[in-house]
Design a protein around this motif. Structure first.
Motif, PDB file in Angstrom:
ATOM      1  N   ALA A 279       0.830  -1.203   0.000  1.00 25.72           N
ATOM      2  CA  ALA A 279       0.000   0.000   0.000  1.00 25.72           C
ATOM      3  C   ALA A 279       0.869   1.258   0.000  1.00 25.72           C
ATOM      4  O   ALA A 279       0.580   2.226  -0.712  1.00 25.72           O
ATOM      5  N   LEU A 280       1.929   1.241   0.778  1.00 22.86           N
ATOM      6  CA  LEU A 280       2.824   2.395   0.831  1.00 22.86           C
ATOM      7  C   LEU A 280       3.510   2.605  -0.508  1.00 22.86           C
ATOM      8  O   LEU A 280       3.611   3.734  -1.010  1.00 22.86           O
ATOM      9  N   GLN A 281       3.966   1.513  -1.080  1.00 27.23           N
ATOM     10  CA  GLN A 281       4.660   1.596  -2.358  1.00 27.23           C
ATOM     11  C   GLN A 281       3.722   2.119  -3.444  1.00 27.23           C
ATOM     12  O   GLN A 281       4.120   2.938  -4.285  1.00 27.23           O
ATOM     13  N   ASP A 282       2.480   1.682  -3.430  1.00 24.41           N
ATOM     14  CA  ASP A 282       1.505   2.157  -4.416  1.00 24.41           C
ATOM     15  C   ASP A 282       1.228   3.654  -4.243  1.00 24.41           C
ATOM     16  O   ASP A 282       1.138   4.389  -5.237  1.00 24.41           O
ATOM     17  N   LEU A 283       1.067   4.095  -2.984  1.00 24.25           N
ATOM     18  CA  LEU A 283       0.794   5.509  -2.744  1.00 24.25           C
ATOM     19  C   LEU A 283       1.928   6.397  -3.239  1.00 24.25           C
ATOM     20  O   LEU A 283       1.702   7.506  -3.724  1.00 24.25           O
ATOM     21  N   LEU A 284       3.153   5.891  -3.121  1.00 23.11           N
ATOM     22  CA  LEU A 284       4.321   6.658  -3.569  1.00 23.11           C
ATOM     23  C   LEU A 284       4.598   6.456  -5.063  1.00 23.11           C
ATOM     24  O   LEU A 284       5.533   7.058  -5.599  1.00 23.11           O
ATOM     25  N   ARG A 285       3.799   5.585  -5.690  1.00 24.30           N
ATOM     26  CA  ARG A 285       3.936   5.303  -7.135  1.00 24.30           C
ATOM     27  C   ARG A 285       5.344   4.818  -7.486  1.00 24.30           C
ATOM     28  O   ARG A 285       5.972   5.284  -8.439  1.00 24.30           O
ATOM     29  N   LEU A 286       5.815   3.869  -6.686  1.00 23.04           N
ATOM     30  CA  LEU A 286       7.150   3.310  -6.894  1.00 23.04           C
ATOM     31  C   LEU A 286       7.012   1.873  -7.386  1.00 23.04           C
ATOM     32  O   LEU A 286       6.274   1.070  -6.800  1.00 23.04           O
ATOM     33  N   GLN A 287       7.717   1.527  -8.442  1.00 13.89           N
ATOM     34  CA  GLN A 287       7.632   0.204  -9.040  1.00 13.89           C
ATOM     35  C   GLN A 287       8.664  -0.762  -8.474  1.00 13.89           C
ATOM     36  O   GLN A 287       8.412  -1.952  -8.343  1.00 13.89           O
ATOM     37  N   ASP A 288       9.842  -0.230  -8.123  1.00 13.96           N
ATOM     38  CA  ASP A 288      10.972  -1.080  -7.729  1.00 13.96           C
ATOM     39  C   ASP A 288      10.881  -1.402  -6.241  1.00 13.96           C
ATOM     40  O   ASP A 288      11.130  -0.555  -5.382  1.00 13.96           O
ATOM     41  N   ARG A 289      10.539  -2.640  -5.922  1.00 16.37           N
ATOM     42  CA  ARG A 289      10.371  -3.059  -4.529  1.00 16.37           C
ATOM     43  C   ARG A 289      11.692  -2.975  -3.765  1.00 16.37           C
ATOM     44  O   ARG A 289      11.730  -2.531  -2.613  1.00 16.37           O
ATOM     45  N   LYS A 290      12.783  -3.387  -4.421  1.00 15.69           N
ATOM     46  CA  LYS A 290      14.088  -3.374  -3.771  1.00 15.69           C
ATOM     47  C   LYS A 290      14.514  -1.945  -3.423  1.00 15.69           C
ATOM     48  O   LYS A 290      15.009  -1.672  -2.324  1.00 15.69           O
ATOM     49  N   SER A 291      14.306  -1.032  -4.369  1.00 17.64           N
ATOM     50  CA  SER A 291      14.662   0.371  -4.140  1.00 17.64           C
ATOM     51  C   SER A 291      13.804   0.974  -3.028  1.00 17.64           C
ATOM     52  O   SER A 291      14.296   1.740  -2.191  1.00 17.64           O
ATOM     53  N   PHE A 292      12.517   0.603  -3.021  1.00 19.48           N
ATOM     54  CA  PHE A 292      11.628   1.126  -1.976  1.00 19.48           C
ATOM     55  C   PHE A 292      12.115   0.705  -0.596  1.00 19.48           C
ATOM     56  O   PHE A 292      12.160   1.503   0.336  1.00 19.48           O
ATOM     57  N   ARG A 293      12.469  -0.568  -0.470  1.00 16.97           N
ATOM     58  CA  ARG A 293      12.944  -1.052   0.838  1.00 16.97           C
ATOM     59  C   ARG A 293      14.244  -0.354   1.244  1.00 16.97           C
ATOM     60  O   ARG A 293      14.416   0.047   2.400  1.00 16.97           O
TER      61      ARG A 293
END
Length: 337
Positions: A279-293
């Motif tokens: 949900a957080l990643q979607d709200l920030l419109r970020l595709q790369d899971r590794k980069s998000f973490r």
């Protein structure tokens, strides 16, 4: 002493608003102060306080020069200005020992603050005195023979008033300047004593450089004093001082350490209750899971701006994240700036 003495002031909507805002900000800053404020920051704020209060009275020494005097270094400057700084440093060293409701402590503070500068240090004036603006007298203080009784009444009011300390300290400050009880040093003493009253309400005021902000708004300070005298109601001065106090509280909040990165800041601003990584990643419109973490989630967790709802099972599919008190404090301070 008159038991019925009541300084003339009215509680305006602006005053009520200021008191509420300051009280909230003080609560937040108290938490941050306990976590992060350092002796170095307190020292810096003390230097700013002294420099600001003396600068209002015409002292030209810089913060660097005040710091040098504090460190025992030789400073090339007018001897009287150096003496003013030394006296102020000595007075603020005694700050925690004085009782704002004790008249003898006020006289002792004045003795230290004005030692070597005037003959009547530590005693009420014996002659007339006026407040000047250029060549013009803008306020003629009450006769000297009335000063002891007026100050006695003022201290009695301070001891018995049920006004909020933010209001009571501002009223005391104004009344003190109106009486002008000393031959010299009234401005710096009034500001010192207001800080002392506030510090007995909350100790963080011992470290806040309110005087430095007053110096930056010096013309407004004198205008508020004059307007209050003209209206026979010190609410304009109360409003002015509460504005300065609020600004001091907000701008003196220590930086959260380590600093919040833009990525962590973005994460905190989208959080609402317990939220999954997806949900957080979607709200920030970020595709790369590794980069998000790596750039968002882990730094926010490491710096305790957010926390896991299931900390003993970090990889649980039911894992959620929520903002911590530290994160909420950062968000609140960001909004106020």
């Amino acid at each position: 002493m008159s038991q019925q003495y009541q300084p003339p002031f009215s509680i305006t909507p602006a005053i009520v608003t200021h008191v509420g805002k300051i009280s909230e900000a003080v609560g937040r800053l108290t938490i941050l102060r306990e976590q992060t404020i350092s002796l170095r920051l307190r020292r810096i704020n003390r230097v700013r306080t002294i420099r600001g209060s003396l600068a209002i009275e015409g002292n030209t020494l810089t913060e660097a020069q005040v710091t040098a005097i504090l460190d025992g270094k030789r400073v090339i400057a007018p001897p009287r200005e150096v003496q003013e700084v030394r006296n102020a440093l000595a007075a603020y060293e005694r700050f925690d020992d004085w009782n704002p409701g004790a008249e003898k402590d006020l006289l002792e503070a004045h003795r230290i603050l004005m030692s070597g500068l005037i003959d009547e240090a530590g005693t009420y004036r014996h002659g007339g005195v006026g407040v000047m603006e250029g060549p013009h007298v803008i306020h003629m203080a009450p006769p000297a023979d009335r000063v002891p009784a007026l100050m006695g009444d003022l201290f009695h009011w301070l001891a018995t008033s049920d006004a909020h300390p933010l209001i009571a300290s501002s009223v005391f400050h104004y009344e003190f300047e109106f009486i002008h009880p000393f031959a010299d040093g009234n401005g710096r003493m009034g500001r010192l004593w207001q800080s002392l009253v506030l510090a007995r309400w909350n100790t963080l005021f011992a470290d806040l450089p309110v005087e430095n902000l007053v110096f930056e708004h010096q013309s407004e300070y004198y205008q508020a004093l004059q307007e209050s005298t003209q209206k026979t109601d010190c609410s304009p001065f109360i409003e002015f001082m509460l504005t300065m106090i609020f600004d001091a509280v907000v701008t003196s909040a220590p930086q959260v350490t380590p600093p919040v990165t833009p990525q962590v800041g973005q994460l905190l601003m989208v959080m609402d209750g317990e939220m999954s990584r997806e949900a957080l990643q979607d709200l920030l419109r970020l595709q790369d899971r590794k980069s998000f973490r790596a750039r968002y989630l882990r730094p926010a967790l490491a710096d305790e701006f957010i926390e896991m709802t299931i900390p003993d099972k970090p990889n649980s599919p039911l894992q959620r994240y929520q903002i911590t008190e530290k994160g909420r404090q950062w968000l609140q301070l960001r909004r106020e700036r």
